[in-house]
Enzyme design. Structure first.
Site, PDB file in Angstrom:
ATOM      1  N   ARG A  60     -36.557 -35.428  -0.084  1.00  0.00           N
ATOM      2  CA  ARG A  60     -37.631 -35.308   0.894  1.00  0.00           C
ATOM      3  C   ARG A  60     -38.776 -34.266   0.505  1.00  0.00           C
ATOM      4  NH1 ARG A  60     -33.040 -36.537   3.199  1.00  0.00           N
ATOM      5  NH2 ARG A  60     -33.103 -38.280   4.978  1.00  0.00           N
ATOM      6  N   HIS A  93     -38.302 -40.372  -0.835  1.00  0.00           N
ATOM      7  CA  HIS A  93     -38.101 -41.302  -1.713  1.00  0.00           C
ATOM      8  C   HIS A  93     -39.434 -42.029  -2.395  1.00  0.00           C
ATOM      9  CE1 HIS A  93     -34.040 -40.297  -1.699  1.00  0.00           C
ATOM     10  NE2 HIS A  93     -33.462 -41.491  -0.842  1.00  0.00           N
ATOM     11  N   HIS A 145     -30.628 -44.643  -7.325  1.00  0.00           N
ATOM     12  CA  HIS A 145     -29.813 -44.663  -5.889  1.00  0.00           C
ATOM     13  C   HIS A 145     -28.679 -45.774  -5.780  1.00  0.00           C
ATOM     14  CE1 HIS A 145     -29.842 -44.089  -1.690  1.00  0.00           C
ATOM     15  NE2 HIS A 145     -30.853 -42.812  -1.803  1.00  0.00           N
ATOM     16  N   ASP A 175     -24.675 -35.032   2.670  1.00  0.00           N
ATOM     17  CA  ASP A 175     -26.198 -35.505   2.258  1.00  0.00           C
ATOM     18  C   ASP A 175     -27.040 -34.316   1.966  1.00  0.00           C
ATOM     19  OD1 ASP A 175     -28.502 -36.994   2.108  1.00  0.00           O
ATOM     20  OD2 ASP A 175     -28.799 -37.665   4.388  1.00  0.00           O
ATOM     21  N   GLU A 228     -27.056 -38.854  -6.855  1.00  0.00           N
ATOM     22  CA  GLU A 228     -28.678 -38.824  -7.211  1.00  0.00           C
ATOM     23  C   GLU A 228     -28.742 -37.535  -7.868  1.00  0.00           C
ATOM     24  OE1 GLU A 228     -30.773 -39.756  -3.595  1.00  0.00           O
ATOM     25  OE2 GLU A 228     -28.831 -39.809  -2.940  1.00  0.00           O
TER      26      GLU A 228
HETATM   27  C1  BGC Z   1     -30.880 -39.348   1.286  1.00  0.00           C
HETATM   28  C2  BGC Z   1     -30.227 -39.847   2.581  1.00  0.00           C
HETATM   29  C3  BGC Z   1     -31.041 -40.955   2.886  1.00  0.00           C
HETATM   30  C4  BGC Z   1     -30.669 -42.122   1.815  1.00  0.00           C
HETATM   31  C5  BGC Z   1     -30.973 -43.449   2.083  1.00  0.00           C
HETATM   32  C6  BGC Z   1     -30.349 -40.473   0.345  1.00  0.00           C
HETATM   33  O1  BGC Z   1     -30.852 -39.950  -0.847  1.00  0.00           O
HETATM   34  O2  BGC Z   1     -30.386 -38.119   1.064  1.00  0.00           O
HETATM   35  O3  BGC Z   1     -30.659 -38.891   3.849  1.00  0.00           O
HETATM   36  O4  BGC Z   1     -30.660 -41.559   4.262  1.00  0.00           O
HETATM   37  O5  BGC Z   1     -30.914 -41.679   0.659  1.00  0.00           O
HETATM   38  O6  BGC Z   1     -32.445 -43.351   2.476  1.00  0.00           O
END
Ligand code: BGC
Length: 379
Positions: free
Chosen positions: A110, A135, A209, A279, A344
């Site tokens: 983010r 992302h 991812h 997360d 990640e």
């Molecule tokens: C994020 C999550 C998100 C997920 C899928 C992850 O990298 O940290 O908050 O929901 O990706 O979008």
């Protein structure tokens, strides 16, 4: 050389010296790479590449988003099974995906309120995870068709993907030339080497991812995780780091010793509440660029072990908290809450707005590099 009707030899047509030279592959024919049509996106044909090593491991990757569609590795009995979530068909990835298996860019994770300032100029991004950018925006690298070429490299079958991101694409400055090379190694590693250059100052944070489930079914609460990191970056209610690097000691975020994901995930803890589980970004004490172990995950019933190695200083550990049974994936598996986890490797979330985090600025003349290895073993 082993060939069959299905296993089409891939003729590598040169090293693509145009930009980002450095692919160590020898162009040659290979029986370890198979290609097949995988539909189309953005009016462009998409190809599915199957890479195999001599140990029976297999990675299927398409050049839409560089998505790892399946990743098959042995368990303790030698049974090969798929350890990633995803879809059987390209059209499902195009329709809706929580970033299954993809390359993530230009900025993994983010950026607060979709804004940052670089050299005095404010850049505005799509707030696709309101109120923040997530992302890479509305159409990030995960939704682009990449140029692709497969090589039979000495390190193993390799898929080299290239993408040129235009100046201003998704609000980011500079024309960015990105190369992402996936290699399936003989020690059952899926290795991803990124390289990128820009023609203007920009920010960059690339990652991968895949949603892993080492048992290939059910939830991941019994998987045991070890993260050799003494600190993490606590977040606010919108999952933006507060700026603090908080010691994990004495918190449910301490994974310095192997601990089941489910052991503390439902504890009364403000950070777990904000994430709906884990997360968060873990912080590694290392020289950025050194390839080090960031995670080891063991699944007790199958004996599968996943190690994550990377040159990056952070690791987002996400426990599939937003999976909610609304997606039906490969083989009809309905993906429920916490049916998978993501690991990640990355620079820290919101770094462009956090002066105390390691810099994510890339300048003309510099080459961005980032290596991520997902290596599988059994115990
Ligand atoms: C994020 C999550 C998100 C997920 C899928 C992850 O990298 O940290 O908050 O929901 O990706 O979008």
């Amino acid at each position: 050389m082993k060939t069959s009707l299905n296993w089409i030899p891939v003729l590598a047509a040169g090293l693509g010296a145009a930009w980002l030279v450095g692919c160590a592959s020898t162009p040659q024919e290979s029986g370890r790479i198979r290609t097949e049509p995988f539909g189309s996106a953005d009016g462009q044909a998409v190809t599915l590449y199957t890479l195999r090593n001599s140990k029976g491991a297999e990675a299927r990757i398409c050049n839409y988003g560089g998505i790892v569609v399946s990743l098959k590795v042995p368990d303790k009995n030698g049974t090969i099974g798929d350890v990633v979530l995803g879809y059987d068909k390209l059209e499902d990835y195009v329709k809706v995906t929580p970033y299954f298996g993809c390359l993530v860019g230009r900025y993994g994770n983010r950026i607060a309120r979709g804004q940052f300032t670089l050299n005095g100029v404010t850049c505005t991004l799509a707030t696709n995870n309101y109120p923040n950018a997530l992302h890479g925006g509305a159409k990030g690298f995960d939704k682009r068709v990449w140029q692709a070429k497969a090589y039979d490299s000495p390190a193993g079958p390799q898929l080299v993907l290239r993408y040129v991101s235009k100046d201003g694409e998704e609000g980011y400055p500079g024309t960015l030339f990105v190369k992402a090379a996936y290699t399936l190694t003989e020690d059952n590693g899926l290795r991803l080497d990124y390289a990128a250059t820009t023609d203007k100052d920009t920010v960059l944070n690339l990652t991968h991812h895949s949603y892993f489930n080492l048992a290939g079914k059910g939830d991941i609460l019994g998987h045991e995780v070890m993260l050799p990191a003494g600190r993490f970056t606590p977040v606010d209610a919108t999952l933006i780091p507060t700026g603090e690097l908080k010691p994990v000691a004495g918190t449910p975020f301490d994974f310095t010793r192997p601990t089941a994901i489910g052991a503390r995930i439902n504890q009364e803890d403000e950070q777990l509440k904000f994430g709906g589980g884990y997360d968060h970004n873990w912080v590694f004490t290392k020289r950025i660029g050194d390839l080090t172990l960031l995670a080891r995950v063991t699944e007790p019933t199958t004996g599968r072990v996943l190690e994550v190695w990377s040159t990056e200083p952070g690791l987002q550990f996400y426990t599939g908290n937003f999976l909610d049974g609304t997606i039906t994936g490969k083989g009809g598996w309905v993906y429920q809450h916490r049916n998978a986890f993501c690991l990640e490797p990355q620079h820290f979330p919101d770094s462009p707005n956090q002066p105390n985090f390691p810099s994510v600025v890339l300048k003309p003349g510099q080459t961005y590099r980032n290596t991520i290895i997902y290596r599988f073993a059994v115990k």
